[in-house]
Design a protein around this motif. Structure first.
Motif, PDB file in Angstrom:
ATOM      1  N   UNK A  99       0.423 -48.773  -2.111  1.00  0.00           N
ATOM      2  CA  UNK A  99       1.236 -49.564  -3.021  1.00  0.00           C
ATOM      3  C   UNK A  99       2.727 -49.421  -2.759  1.00  0.00           C
ATOM      4  N   UNK A 100       3.092 -48.928  -1.578  1.00  0.00           N
ATOM      5  CA  UNK A 100       4.497 -48.710  -1.238  1.00  0.00           C
ATOM      6  C   UNK A 100       5.274 -50.014  -1.427  1.00  0.00           C
ATOM      7  N   UNK A 101       6.307 -49.940  -2.235  1.00  0.00           N
ATOM      8  CA  UNK A 101       7.084 -51.147  -2.562  1.00  0.00           C
ATOM      9  C   UNK A 101       7.930 -51.665  -1.406  1.00  0.00           C
ATOM     10  N   UNK A 102       8.052 -50.882  -0.326  1.00  0.00           N
ATOM     11  CA  UNK A 102       8.921 -51.273   0.780  1.00  0.00           C
ATOM     12  C   UNK A 102       8.172 -51.876   1.968  1.00  0.00           C
ATOM     13  N   UNK A 103       6.846 -51.934   1.912  1.00  0.00           N
ATOM     14  CA  UNK A 103       6.057 -52.425   3.050  1.00  0.00           C
ATOM     15  C   UNK A 103       6.500 -53.821   3.470  1.00  0.00           C
ATOM     16  N   UNK A 104       6.533 -54.760   2.538  1.00  0.00           N
ATOM     17  CA  UNK A 104       6.915 -56.138   2.880  1.00  0.00           C
ATOM     18  C   UNK A 104       8.337 -56.208   3.422  1.00  0.00           C
ATOM     19  N   UNK A 105       9.229 -55.408   2.856  1.00  0.00           N
ATOM     20  CA  UNK A 105      10.622 -55.404   3.317  1.00  0.00           C
ATOM     21  C   UNK A 105      10.719 -54.938   4.767  1.00  0.00           C
ATOM     22  N   UNK A 106       9.968 -53.896   5.120  1.00  0.00           N
ATOM     23  CA  UNK A 106       9.998 -53.418   6.497  1.00  0.00           C
ATOM     24  C   UNK A 106       9.345 -54.422   7.438  1.00  0.00           C
ATOM     25  N   UNK A 107       8.265 -55.062   7.008  1.00  0.00           N
ATOM     26  CA  UNK A 107       7.634 -56.082   7.849  1.00  0.00           C
ATOM     27  C   UNK A 107       8.604 -57.220   8.138  1.00  0.00           C
ATOM     28  N   UNK A 108       9.422 -57.584   7.151  1.00  0.00           N
ATOM     29  CA  UNK A 108      10.420 -58.652   7.351  1.00  0.00           C
ATOM     30  C   UNK A 108      11.462 -58.271   8.404  1.00  0.00           C
ATOM     31  N   UNK A 109      11.711 -56.986   8.569  1.00  0.00           N
ATOM     32  CA  UNK A 109      12.686 -56.547   9.574  1.00  0.00           C
ATOM     33  C   UNK A 109      12.076 -56.475  10.973  1.00  0.00           C
ATOM     34  N   UNK A 110      10.772 -56.722  11.076  1.00  0.00           N
ATOM     35  CA  UNK A 110      10.098 -56.663  12.375  1.00  0.00           C
ATOM     36  C   UNK A 110       9.446 -55.324  12.658  1.00  0.00           C
ATOM     37  N   UNK A 111       9.459 -54.438  11.677  1.00  0.00           N
ATOM     38  CA  UNK A 111       8.831 -53.127  11.854  1.00  0.00           C
ATOM     39  C   UNK A 111       7.323 -53.236  11.688  1.00  0.00           C
ATOM     40  N   UNK A 112       6.621 -52.422  12.417  1.00  0.00           N
ATOM     41  CA  UNK A 112       5.175 -52.313  12.284  1.00  0.00           C
ATOM     42  C   UNK A 112       4.892 -51.255  11.230  1.00  0.00           C
ATOM     43  N   UNK A 113       4.141 -51.603  10.209  1.00  0.00           N
ATOM     44  CA  UNK A 113       3.801 -50.668   9.145  1.00  0.00           C
ATOM     45  C   UNK A 113       2.519 -49.942   9.526  1.00  0.00           C
ATOM     46  N   UNK A 114       2.568 -48.621   9.501  1.00  0.00           N
ATOM     47  CA  UNK A 114       1.432 -47.784   9.887  1.00  0.00           C
ATOM     48  C   UNK A 114       1.150 -46.822   8.740  1.00  0.00           C
ATOM     49  N   UNK A 115      -0.129 -46.730   8.360  1.00  0.00           N
ATOM     50  CA  UNK A 115      -0.482 -45.858   7.239  1.00  0.00           C
ATOM     51  C   UNK A 115      -1.260 -44.617   7.662  1.00  0.00           C
ATOM     52  N   UNK A 116      -1.607 -44.521   8.915  1.00  0.00           N
ATOM     53  CA  UNK A 116      -2.328 -43.350   9.407  1.00  0.00           C
ATOM     54  C   UNK A 116      -1.398 -42.517  10.272  1.00  0.00           C
ATOM     55  N   UNK A 117      -1.236 -41.248   9.910  1.00  0.00           N
ATOM     56  CA  UNK A 117      -0.332 -40.388  10.675  1.00  0.00           C
ATOM     57  C   UNK A 117      -0.814 -40.191  12.096  1.00  0.00           C
ATOM     58  N   UNK A 118      -2.115 -40.348  12.347  1.00  0.00           N
ATOM     59  CA  UNK A 118      -2.639 -40.226  13.714  1.00  0.00           C
ATOM     60  C   UNK A 118      -2.230 -41.407  14.594  1.00  0.00           C
ATOM     61  N   UNK A 119      -1.977 -42.569  13.971  1.00  0.00           N
ATOM     62  CA  UNK A 119      -1.635 -43.772  14.729  1.00  0.00           C
ATOM     63  C   UNK A 119      -0.178 -43.794  15.189  1.00  0.00           C
TER      64      UNK A 119
END
Length: 195
Positions: A48-68
């Protein structure tokens, strides 16, 4: 009997087609994400991180697994920035983070004191922790550290940035400008040895 065999063949063809199409859709979606190098990686374990969409808009890849995270950086060696979600820094491998820092990857965290980031990277921040209570309502604190090494000039050092920002886009733009322009180095360039 031939009619029921025809129905069974038809049914098998339909199911096979659906399986193939759903497999292609899934593959296409994941390949779109990684078809070109992302501008940065944003790591968060909070769905539920409120910043996910904001980072995606900047072109960042959102990763939720520390192994990835290390896998993404090995697949895309041109990546120059890792943004870490609030209270997520300790999920990442400390030695790996230190290696990325030494290689010149910008390491930034949201709403973490500079002392926490410096401790994980085993550096001296030489900058006091920002007072979170002074942040205007709705603002975030972005803290970033980047090392640099210019062997041709015989210089090495790092810079530390920690400031209040109205939103993720403003924070990423400011941090990226410092990242690419080489401003705000610590130690100051005048104190660096040159060959």
């Amino acid at each position: 009997m031939s009619t029921s065999i025809s129905h069974i063949r038809f049914f098998i063809i339909i199911i096979s087609t659906l399986i193939i199409v759903s497999g292609c859709t899934s593959t296409r979606d994941s390949s779109n994400i990684l078809s070109s190098a992302p501008s940065a990686v944003y790591f968060t374990t909070n769905e539920g991180d409120q910043y996910i969409n904001d980072f995606e808009k900047t072109g960042a890849l959102v990763v939720s697994s520390f192994d990835e995270v290390p896998i993404i950086f090995s697949e895309y060696p041109e990546l120059q920035a890792l943004y870490i979600g609030e209270n997520n820094i300790h999920y990442l491998d400390k030695e790996w983070l230190q290696e990325m820092y030494r290689e010149g990857v910008l390491i930034a965290s949201i709403n973490e004191p500079i002392s926490v980031l410096a401790d994980v990277l085993t550096i001296q921040a030489n900058l006091p922790d920002i007072d979170f209570s002074l942040a205007p309502d709705g603002f975030i604190v972005m803290t970033a550290v980047k090392s640099f090494n210019e062997p041709t000039r015989g210089t090495e050092g790092y810079y530390v940035v920690s400031d209040y920002f109205a939103n993720i886009e403003d924070a990423v733009q400011a941090i990226s400008a410092v990242n690419t322009e080489g401003k705000d180095f610590y130690p100051p360039p005048s104190s660096l040895k040159e060959s």
